[in-house]
Structure formats: C-alpha cells, structure tokens
Scaffold this active site. Structure first.
Site, short mmCIF file in Angstrom:
data_model
loop_
_atom_site.label_atom_id
_atom_site.label_comp_id
_atom_site.label_asym_id
_atom_site.label_seq_id
_atom_site.Cartn_x
_atom_site.Cartn_y
_atom_site.Cartn_z
N SER A 2 10.50 -12.11 -99.67
CA SER A 2 9.55 -12.67 -98.70
C SER A 2 8.96 -11.60 -97.80
O SER A 2 9.63 -10.65 -97.41
CB SER A 2 10.23 -13.72 -97.82
OG SER A 2 10.75 -14.75 -98.61
N THR B 286 18.13 -12.75 -95.30
CA THR B 286 19.54 -13.10 -95.09
C THR B 286 20.40 -11.88 -95.38
O THR B 286 20.15 -11.16 -96.35
CB THR B 286 19.94 -14.25 -96.05
OG1 THR B 286 19.05 -15.34 -95.83
CG2 THR B 286 21.38 -14.69 -95.82
N GLU C 238 14.73 -20.10 -100.35
CA GLU C 238 14.79 -20.01 -101.83
C GLU C 238 13.81 -20.99 -102.49
O GLU C 238 14.09 -21.57 -103.54
CB GLU C 238 16.23 -20.16 -102.32
CG GLU C 238 17.08 -19.02 -101.77
CD GLU C 238 18.31 -18.68 -102.57
OE1 GLU C 238 18.36 -19.01 -103.75
OE2 GLU C 238 19.21 -18.04 -101.99
N1 CAA Z 1 11.27 -17.47 -114.88
C1 CAA Z 1 10.56 -16.46 -115.44
N2 CAA Z 1 9.27 -16.22 -115.14
C2 CAA Z 1 8.67 -17.03 -114.26
C3 CAA Z 1 9.33 -18.11 -113.66
C4 CAA Z 1 10.70 -18.31 -114.00
N3 CAA Z 1 11.41 -19.30 -113.47
N4 CAA Z 1 8.48 -18.73 -112.82
C5 CAA Z 1 7.30 -18.08 -112.91
N5 CAA Z 1 7.42 -17.05 -113.78
C6 CAA Z 1 6.41 -16.09 -114.19
C7 CAA Z 1 5.25 -16.76 -114.89
O1 CAA Z 1 5.49 -16.90 -116.28
C8 CAA Z 1 4.12 -15.80 -114.61
O2 CAA Z 1 4.19 -14.69 -115.47
P1 CAA Z 1 3.03 -14.42 -116.60
O3 CAA Z 1 1.73 -14.50 -115.89
O4 CAA Z 1 3.36 -13.08 -117.12
O5 CAA Z 1 3.21 -15.52 -117.59
C9 CAA Z 1 4.47 -15.28 -113.23
O6 CAA Z 1 5.84 -15.50 -113.02
C10 CAA Z 1 3.69 -15.95 -112.13
O7 CAA Z 1 3.90 -17.32 -112.22
P2 CAA Z 1 2.78 -18.35 -111.83
O8 CAA Z 1 1.50 -18.02 -112.54
O9 CAA Z 1 3.35 -19.71 -112.02
O10 CAA Z 1 2.58 -17.97 -110.29
P3 CAA Z 1 2.17 -18.87 -109.05
O11 CAA Z 1 1.77 -17.95 -107.99
O12 CAA Z 1 1.20 -19.94 -109.45
O13 CAA Z 1 3.52 -19.64 -108.69
C11 CAA Z 1 5.69 -19.72 -107.68
C12 CAA Z 1 4.74 -18.96 -108.57
C13 CAA Z 1 6.56 -20.62 -108.55
C14 CAA Z 1 5.00 -20.56 -106.63
C15 CAA Z 1 6.52 -18.61 -107.02
O14 CAA Z 1 5.67 -17.79 -106.25
C16 CAA Z 1 7.65 -19.11 -106.17
O15 CAA Z 1 8.70 -19.48 -106.67
N6 CAA Z 1 7.47 -19.09 -104.82
C17 CAA Z 1 8.55 -19.36 -103.90
C18 CAA Z 1 9.24 -18.06 -103.56
C19 CAA Z 1 10.64 -18.28 -103.08
O16 CAA Z 1 11.39 -19.09 -103.59
N7 CAA Z 1 11.02 -17.47 -102.09
C20 CAA Z 1 12.35 -17.51 -101.61
C21 CAA Z 1 12.63 -16.22 -100.93
S1 CAA Z 1 14.22 -15.60 -101.24
C22 CAA Z 1 15.23 -16.33 -100.10
O17 CAA Z 1 14.92 -17.29 -99.44
C23 CAA Z 1 16.57 -15.73 -100.11
C24 CAA Z 1 17.33 -15.86 -98.85
O18 CAA Z 1 17.49 -14.89 -98.10
C25 CAA Z 1 18.09 -17.11 -98.60
#
Ligand code: CAA
Length: 388
Positions: free
Chosen positions: A126, A158, A363
């Site tokens: 993030s 975190t 997450e």
């Molecule tokens: N596994 C493998 N690859 C994945 C995937 C997965 N689960 N999900 C997406 N991808 C890949 C896609 O295939 C794509 O790759 P290609 O273009 O090469 O095919 C690439 O990632 C981008 O995916 P999208 O085109 O779907 O991208 P998007 O921008 O439309 O959406 C999203 C992506 C799902 C919204 C993603 O940005 C997301 O998960 N956002 C949330 C982020 C998050 O969870 N942050 C948490 C921070 S960590 C935290 O909180 C830890 C802490 O300290 C507690």
C-alpha cells in the site's frame, strides 16, 4: 459438523486457546489503550511456533496445514487482534511469500529467521495513492546493474517499526504498468530505510503500523523475488492466502463477541429475568450464532481448498468478505446486548467492535473482495450448462 478436525488440528486449537487466555487476555485492555506493542507475547509466540506455522520444518517452521493456522488465528483473535495480525502478516504474507516464490538462498538467509520469530516481517504494498488500486505503484526500483535503487513511500504497514524484513513492491518499468512491478526482500537496517510515525488507530491499537520511506536504498539483485516483472502477481498470489488469515481473524472477533454476549445475557437481569429470556436479546444471539457458523464454514472451506492444492483465491475472498461483515455485525450487537456496560472498556466488546472494522479494510476491502468474486462469476464458463 461438516468439518472434522484431526487430533493435531485440535491440539493446535487448544494450545492457541490456552495461550490466549494465559498470555493475551491479561493486559489486553491496557495495551490497546496505550498502543503498546505486545513484545513479550510476540517473543513467546515465536518460541511456541505460532509465527511460522506453515513453514517447512527444514526452514525452522511448524510444517502445519492452513487449517491449523486458521484455527490458531480464530482463537487468538477472540481476545487480541493486535497480536493476531502480527501472526497473520508474518505467517501468510511474509513467510508464505518467501517460501513459495523465494530462492533457496533467500529461504536459508531469511525464512529460517522469520519462521522462528527471530525476525518479524512486513508486507509493503500500500502507498498513499495506491491502496485498493494496487497497480498504481509509485515507489520505484531502478535497475542499476548489480543492484536496484529503491525510492518511495509505503503506508499503513503492519509490523512497520518492529520488523527486520520488508517485502516491498516497486515499479521498475513504468511503461509496462503492473507487469513492470518487482518484489524485493529489504532489510530494515539498510541505509535509506526510514520508519515514519506510528499510526494512532481506531482499533488493533497495540499492533505497530507505520509509514515507511525508502530513499536511494540499494537492494542487491539477489533480493528480488521471482523473475523480472513478477512483483504484482507475487503480491496478488500472496494476498490470496493472506485473506484467509484475516477471514479467520474476523471469525475469531465474531466468536469472541458472541461468547461475551451469551455470558452477559445470562448474568444480567431486567424485568425479573436474565436478559437472554427476552426475545429481543435471544433472537440477536440466535442470528449471531447462525451467521458465525456460516462464516466458519466459508473460512474452513477456503483453508481446506488451499491444503488440498486447489484454487482458493475466490473462496478466500468470499471467506474474508463474509466473515468481516459478520464480525462487524456481531461485535456491534454484542455491545448492544451489554447496553451501557458495552460502551466502556472493561467489558471488552467495545474493543472487539473497533477491531472488527479493520477486517473490512485491510488485505483488500470488502468491496475489493466483492470485485474479485463478481469478476470471477463473469469470466467463468459457469453458465454454459444452465437451463435458462
Ligand atoms: N493471482 C495471480 N494474479 C492475479 C491475481 C491473483 N489472485 N489477481 C490479479 N492478478 C493479476 C492479473 O492476472 C493481471 O495480470 P495480467 O494483466 O498479466 O493478466 C494483474 O494481476 C492485474 O489484475 P487486474 O487487471 O485484475 O487489475 P485491477 O487493477 O483491475 O484489479 C485488484 C486488481 C484485484 C483490485 C488488486 O489491485 C487488489 O487486490 N487490490 C487490493 C489490494 C490489497 O488487498 N491491499 C492490501 C494491502 S496489504 C495489507 O493490508 C497487509 C497488512 O499490513 C495487514
């Protein structure tokens, strides 16, 4: 019960329950109030094997399955989600990420220490302008030949101030978008790593959350995880498992809220009877129990899919989405059952309510989980055989 637990899983559950009661419950209110990192408890959890539960024993881990990890997370989170988020990030984001995608050298050098709690890890994805929209990474890692030069800022990290290892996602080739992102193992003792102020949060107040600044940090080439450009996929794949851990945390918060509500509803009398005899209270408890059991089935199912080597991404998102919503609702209802007593710190439920909120945010927010679930519905050939 649909889910049957093995003797080993039951033993882990029991050990986590005992640790929670003996070591986390005393002082949990004060640590929350004072934003005091549970250093002693984290040390003990390392010694007991809670920080590298799923890691292969050859790297110093417990060699357990995801189900055991989820059971432990559920128990710890009934009382102390500040402690359980430290466990979750270290186990399912940092240890798992390095074990699944790291080189043998990286595992020997870092995983062996992370698995035992000698090192604590943080997951740095993030940024101030890239939370849900994680592809918009502004942190850069420029290839300088034998090393990368890392510059940028990460937010809401975190374990930010208490970790020795950061897994950092950074953009190495803007032209390539998310396919230009790399993931790196960064040691926090290196020049140019600066830990910003600790966040003063609504909930999980004893966990250690910071902004991190990287200025001209030299990251050796051998600290990149995976092939060039694998960093975004690394983050997504790792988060898919991390979300099961947070789902279990949410489940624990909900279950803890219910335990407290049931206990109080038997002790407290109004109009001449214990309040659970009033339908207004009894039906609330019934709804909580039903929703928690449904959440538990989703969480355990996601863990079991992962353990069977099947695809768990959508199942993990469903589990996190539903369990987080249930946690928020159950904790809010537990406060309501307690009335005025629920609004003061001594009765624990107000803390659980504040802690529940973060499970809908970190997450991947509830809305990001909905996005993952709905996109999967639309892309699958699910409807090829429908009758309409
Ligand atoms: N596994 C493998 N690859 C994945 C995937 C997965 N689960 N999900 C997406 N991808 C890949 C896609 O295939 C794509 O790759 P290609 O273009 O090469 O095919 C690439 O990632 C981008 O995916 P999208 O085109 O779907 O991208 P998007 O921008 O439309 O959406 C999203 C992506 C799902 C919204 C993603 O940005 C997301 O998960 N956002 C949330 C982020 C998050 O969870 N942050 C948490 C921070 S960590 C935290 O909180 C830890 C802490 O300290 C507690």
């Amino acid at each position: 019960m649909i889910y049957e637990l093995t003797e080993e899983q039951l033993a882990v559950q029991e050990a986590a329950r005992e640790f929670t009661q003996k070591e986390l419950l005393p002082g949990v209110i004060e640590r929350d109030r004072d934003m005091k990192y549970p250093a002693e408890q984290v040390k003990m959890m390392g010694e007991l094997g809670f920080l590298g539960m799923m890691v292969d024993p050859k790297y110093g881990g417990g060699g357990m399955d995801t189900m055991s990890y989820v059971l432990a997370m559920e128990e710890l989170s009934k009382v102390d989600s500040s402690a359980s988020v430290i466990v979750s990030v270290n186990n399912s984001l940092v240890c798992w990420g390095v074990e699944a995608f790291g080189t043998e050298e990286q595992k020997q050098k870092y995983l062996t220490k992370l698995a035992t709690g000698e090192y604590i890890g943080a997951f740095c994805l993030s940024e101030p302008g890239a939370g849900s929209d994680a592809t918009s990474q502004k942190t850069t890692a420029i290839d300088m030949g034998d090393h990368y030069l890392l510059n940028g800022t990460k937010n809401w990290i975190t374990n930010g101030g208490t970790s020795q290892i950061h897994l950092v996602m950074a953009q190495s080739d803007v032209e390539k978008g998310h396919r230009g992102v790399n993931a790196f193992i960064v040691e926090t003792s290196w020049d140019g790593v600066e830990i910003g102020a600790k966040e003063d949060k609504m909930g999980i107040r004893a966990s250690d959350t910071h902004t991190i600044m990287y200025t001209d940090v030299k990251v050796p080439k051998e600290n990149r995880i995976g092939e060039d450009g694998f960093g975004f996929k690394f983050a997504m794949k790792t988060l898919a498992g991390g979300r099961i851990g947070i789902a279990a945390q949410a489940l624990g918060i909900a279950a803890g809220s219910l335990e407290l509500a049931v206990k109080y509803a038997q002790e407290r009398e109004t109009f001449g009877v214990p309040i659970y005899k009033h339908q207004a209270v009894g039906f609330k408890l019934a709804d909580m129990e039903t929703e928690i059991e449904a959440a538990r089935l989703l969480v355990y199912r996601a863990a079991q899919l992962k353990d069977k080597g099947l695809d768990y991404t959508v199942a993990g998102s469903m589990a996190k989405y539903y369990a987080a919503e249930v946690a928020m609702k159950a904790a809010t209802e537990a406060v309501q059952v307690h009335g005025g007593y629920g609004y003061v710190k001594e009765y624990h439920v107000e803390r659980l309510m504040r802690d529940a909120k973060i499970t809908q945010i970190y997450e991947g927010t509830s809305e990001i989980q909905q996005l993952v679930i709905s996109r999967n519905l639309l892309k699958k050939d699910l409807y090829e055989s429908v009758m309409f």
